[in-house]
Design an enzyme around this catalytic site. Structure first.
Site, PDB file in Angstrom:
ATOM      1  N   GLY A 143      22.870  -8.436 -10.248  1.00 22.47           N
ATOM      2  CA  GLY A 143      22.142  -9.569  -9.681  1.00 22.47           C
ATOM      3  C   GLY A 143      21.511  -9.186  -8.353  1.00 22.47           C
ATOM      4  N   GLY A 144      21.516 -10.134  -7.417  1.00 22.08           N
ATOM      5  CA  GLY A 144      20.886  -9.902  -6.124  1.00 22.08           C
ATOM      6  C   GLY A 144      21.457  -8.705  -5.381  1.00 22.08           C
ATOM      7  N   GLY A 197     -10.370  14.034  -9.805  1.00 19.56           N
ATOM      8  CA  GLY A 197      -9.572  13.109  -9.006  1.00 19.56           C
ATOM      9  C   GLY A 197      -8.169  13.618  -8.764  1.00 19.56           C
ATOM     10  N   ALA A 198      -7.610  14.323  -9.749  1.00 17.87           N
ATOM     11  CA  ALA A 198      -6.250  14.815  -9.584  1.00 17.87           C
ATOM     12  C   ALA A 198      -6.207  15.926  -8.531  1.00 17.87           C
ATOM     13  CB  ALA A 198      -5.709  15.316 -10.917  1.00 17.87           C
TER      14      ALA A 198
END
Lengths: 525, 123
Positions: free
Chosen positions: A180-181, A415-416
């Site tokens: 959980g949290g 781009g790479a």
């Protein structure tokens, strides 16, 4: 035990006797039955864990006498030694660290108001003093009887995790449940180490999942060390036992400074700075389509035995890890041609960007090894937001002010090429091996576009395509155009990689390159 | 998408204007992309029907099967090279995730595969 030297054993002062009695009750934790149960699960107790983690005899406990003050639901009759969490300060390799260790034998290690306050107290001290903090998590979650006060406790911890981020190293070890949290404090820290079989993290557990979605999954398969390491990328390391995980934390800290204004420790090193790396001369196959193991390069060029890989098993098309060069810590980032062709994808981008920012925060120079054919194509990647995730890589490298040395091993296209710490996004030094191919795209793709007309109208289009591809390859698929234009500082003999990179780093250690003042940038998340 | 027999033609009138439209009835459990793509490549196989002790090795990226290094029934060890998949101008070595034997080789040499397509089944 408290320091009672000189108290003597004979004719004790009753005030000292009371202290001893109280301390022994606190150190008995949840009692022998519960301690035994903890051992039966293959787990050490909170205090045993601190004994393994810290240098012997260095633990100074804070708030041992703290207890909860809840009264509802029968809590007024419940004793909780140390309120289920042991907190304090100790040393690792002689350097101070703040610690908290949740004690599952006391109310299941559940977090109530005072338990949380103890953790916050060491968080505050760690941040003020510029000292790393290590959390050993083993807790059933929020103490339900303490209601909103327990929740408030978590919130206060999250806030301090965030304040400390980028100031002091925060390391979490998951040695029991974290559900959980409770998962979000670990998630806000820099590094998560998990113990296989006992450490588990999930937001919603198997029972909730079954009732809502009908999926049947075990706790370990859902949130165990291997799931969080290799499927979700939440964890950085998975270990087989408590002892192994705690040893890993000690090792991690050996690479890190105490805080963001200190330099990482410099270790004595016997490995010569000019040690040849001849084994790298023939590592990259002559056919550029053949894969090879990039970790061979990392291991060869860094100080012997110093490479410590993180997140191995997650997005293995990109390798990250800590290492040393000439005794100084560095962060290493490398494309892995053996996995997914070494492409950049969403997961690799996330892995890379977070690591680069971690290194930048803690003054770890970055060494980037490049061999990638580009971004992984596909609808899954585009719909998954590779634009948004890939942008993080550019952002992280451009933002980083630590020394940045790049070695282009083979493919660096489009781009790479830019993303992998190219000169233009901020590399201080770019080396290339003679096998480097630096161009706007690969020869086949480029030939298909540039010579489309010639290929289409040729009597034998296939032969023409091959010819034009070869022509393009000869012209551009090497490092010398980039070197001629100053995008590469030196084309080097792979057999001298260690020496070159070390010389560059040694010349960069005093680099100062702060960006403009601002509250913080807006990294695409 | 869907069988053509579920498509019906209608003529509708809106503000005096006549439109011809086609409407397709959406059947329950409409096939999704994954099912549509996977189904033809993996024919029903009684040998693995309902077995959970077998693992399907899938294509980690879209490409072409360059070489198949194993055959049906062959024992394999973890990490053994099974298939070379050419993708992104790279020869990607697909290795066995477990020890066992090859239950079925799903693909042929030269076959193009999409992301997630089954390559072989290891038992």
């Amino acid at each position: 035990m408290p320091n009672l030297v000189g108290a003597g054993t004979e004719a004790q002062d009753p005030r000292l006797a009371e202290l001893l009695e109280r301390m022994s009750a606190i150190e008995a934790m949840g009692g022998s039955d519960r301690v035994e149960r903890q051992h039966g699960l293959g787990k050490l107790t909170a205090r045993e864990r601190l004994g393994v983690l810290l240098d012997p005899g260095t633990f100074e406990e804070i708030g041992a006498h703290i207890e909860h003050r809840a009264t509802d639901l029968g809590m007024d009759r419940v004793q909780a030694p140390a309120d289920g969490v042991v907190t304090g300060v100790g040393r690792i390799d002689g350097r101070p660290v703040y610690v908290f260790a949740q004690d599952f034998s006391v109310l299941g290690g559940s977090l109530g108001e005072m338990h949380a306050a103890k953790i916050q107290r060491v968080q505050d001290l760690a941040l003020k003093s510029g000292v790393p903090i290590i959390g050993l998590n083993d807790s059933g979650g929020a103490r339900i009887q303490e209601g909103v006060d327990a929740l408030n406790g978590y919130g206060e911890i999250f806030k301090r995790n965030t304040w400390s981020s980028g100031v002091i190293p925060q390391i979490t070890v998951i040695m029991g449940p974290s559900a959980g949290g409770a998962v979000y404090s670990p998630a806000l820290t820099d590094l998560i180490v998990m113990v296989r079989g006992t450490g588990q993290m999930f937001i919603t557990g198997p029972e909730v999942i079954k009732s809502v979605t009908g999926e049947v999954v075990s706790q370990e398969a859902l949130g165990g060390a291997d799931a969080q390491l290799s499927r979700s990328g939440v964890a950085h390391l998975a270990c087989d036992s408590d002892v192994e995980a705690l040893a890993a934390v000690r090792k991690l800290l050996s690479y890190l400074p105490a805080n963001n204004v200190e330099e990482p420790p410099v270790l004595p090193v016997e490995d010569p700075v000019d040690r040849p790396t001849s084994e790298l001369r023939h590592l990259v196959p002559l056919q550029s389509a053949k894969p090879y193991e990039v970790k061979t390069v990392i291991r060869a060029m860094t100080d012997r035995g110093s490479f410590f890989e993180l997140q191995q098993g997650y997005a293995d098309n990109l390798v990250i890890g800590l290492a040393r060069l000439g005794g100084r810590s560095v962060g290493v980032v490398a494309n892995q041609p053996k996995v997914l062709a070494g492409t950049l994808d969403i997961d690799a981008s996330d892995k890379l960007a977070r690591f680069v920012r971690f290194c930048d925060a803690f003054n770890l120079p970055l060494v980037t090894l490049v061999d990638t054919p580009g971004y992984l194509p596909g609808t899954q990647q585009e719909y998954g937001g590779i634009i948004r995730h890939g942008a993080k890589v550019l952002y992280a490298y451009a933002e980083a002010v630590v020394p940045k040395v790049t070695v282009i091993l083979r493919k660096a296209y489009g781009g790479a090429y830019l993303a992998m710490c190219s000169r233009s996004v901020g590399a201080d030094w770019v080396f290339a091996w003679p096998s480097a191919e630096i161009a706007v795209m690969g020869p086949e793709g480029a030939a298909n576009i540039i010579f489309r007309q010639a290929i289409r109208s040729a009597p034998d289009p296939e032969a023409m395509r091959r010819e034009k591809t070869e022509e393009y390859r000869r012209k551009f698929a090497h490092p010398y155009v980039a070197a001629r234009h100053g995008q590469v500082d030196a084309v080097i003999d792979p057999g001298q990689t260690r020496h070159h990179v070390l010389r560059a780093l040694m010349a960069l250690y005093n680099k100062r390159d702060e960006g403009p003042p601002r509250r913080h940038g807006n990294i695409p998340l | 998408m869907g069988g053509s027999e579920t498509v019906r033609r209608f003529r509708i009138r809106v503000d005096g204007q006549v439109f011809e439209v086609e409407a397709e009835e959406i059947l329950e459990q409409a096939p999704n992309d994954a099912v549509e793509r996977d189904a033809p490549s993996l024919p029903a196989n009684p040998a693995i029907e309902g077995r959970d002790d077998v693992l399907t090795v899938v294509a980690p990226l879209p490409g072409t099967v360059l070489e198949i290094r194993v055959s049906q029934g062959q024992p394999v060890v973890t990490g053994q090279l099974l298939v070379i998949l050419e993708a992104m101008k790279m020869e990607n070595e697909i290795t066995s995730p477990r020890a066992g034997h090859i239950v079925q080789v799903v693909v042929d040499k030269g076959q193009a595969v999409a992301f997630g397509d089954p390559l072989l089944i290891v038992g």
